[in-house]
Design an enzyme around this catalytic site. Structure first.
Site: not given
Length: 160
Positions: A100, A103, A126
């Site tokens: 997730r 995703e 960074s």
């Protein structure tokens, strides 16, 4: 309270220190928040040490030895080197929660990039000069929400 544990059969690429640390964590029944408080680090940073994704300082090793009752020499041997970051997760990840997070980047990565570029110019955030935290928020309906803050130094691309 449920505590994070480790099934080493599911994580074949973790360093030996992971099994040592997680075993002691389970025996002591300590959360990452409690361990982090003892060693003076953020709970995500403490967990990253357990997974071999962050460098443990000499002070971290001493304090981990104290809180987990692991001989300091053993931890120095297992944690004294440099982490091999990133190799423990296959891509795309199969673990649902990690997937997730992946995703989110798949679906919103270019949107984040566009907004960041508009605000900061051509560059990157960074992941080295970086901090993160995880918080739990409960709304008026009693629903729990995960709040993840990512804070990275902005690094503009050089012109050459």
């Amino acid at each position: 309270m449920s505590l994070a544990t480790l099934d080493t059969s599911q994580h074949p690429n973790l360093p030996a220190s992971a099994a040592t640390l997680f075993s002691a964590k389970a025996a002591k029944k300590l959360s990452f928040e409690q361990i982090a408080s003892h060693i003076g680090r953020n709970e995500v940073a403490a967990a990253a040490i357990f997974y071999g994704q962050a460098k443990a300082s000499k002070e971290d090793i001493l304090k981990l030895s104290e809180v987990l009752d692991i001989p300091e020499a053993q931890l120095e041997e297992q944690l004294g080197g440099f982490p091999d970051r990133g190799r423990t997760v296959e891509m795309p990840p199969k673990e649902p929660l990690i997937y997730r997070l992946y995703e989110i980047v798949q679906n919103y990565g270019y949107a984040y990039k566009a907004v960041l570029n508009e605000k900061f110019g051509d560059g990157i955030m960074s992941a080295i000069s970086f901090s993160t935290k995880v918080e739990k928020e409960t709304d008026a309906d009693g629903n729990n929400w995960a709040v993840i803050t990512l804070r990275g130094k902005w690094l503009p691309f050089s012109r050459f």
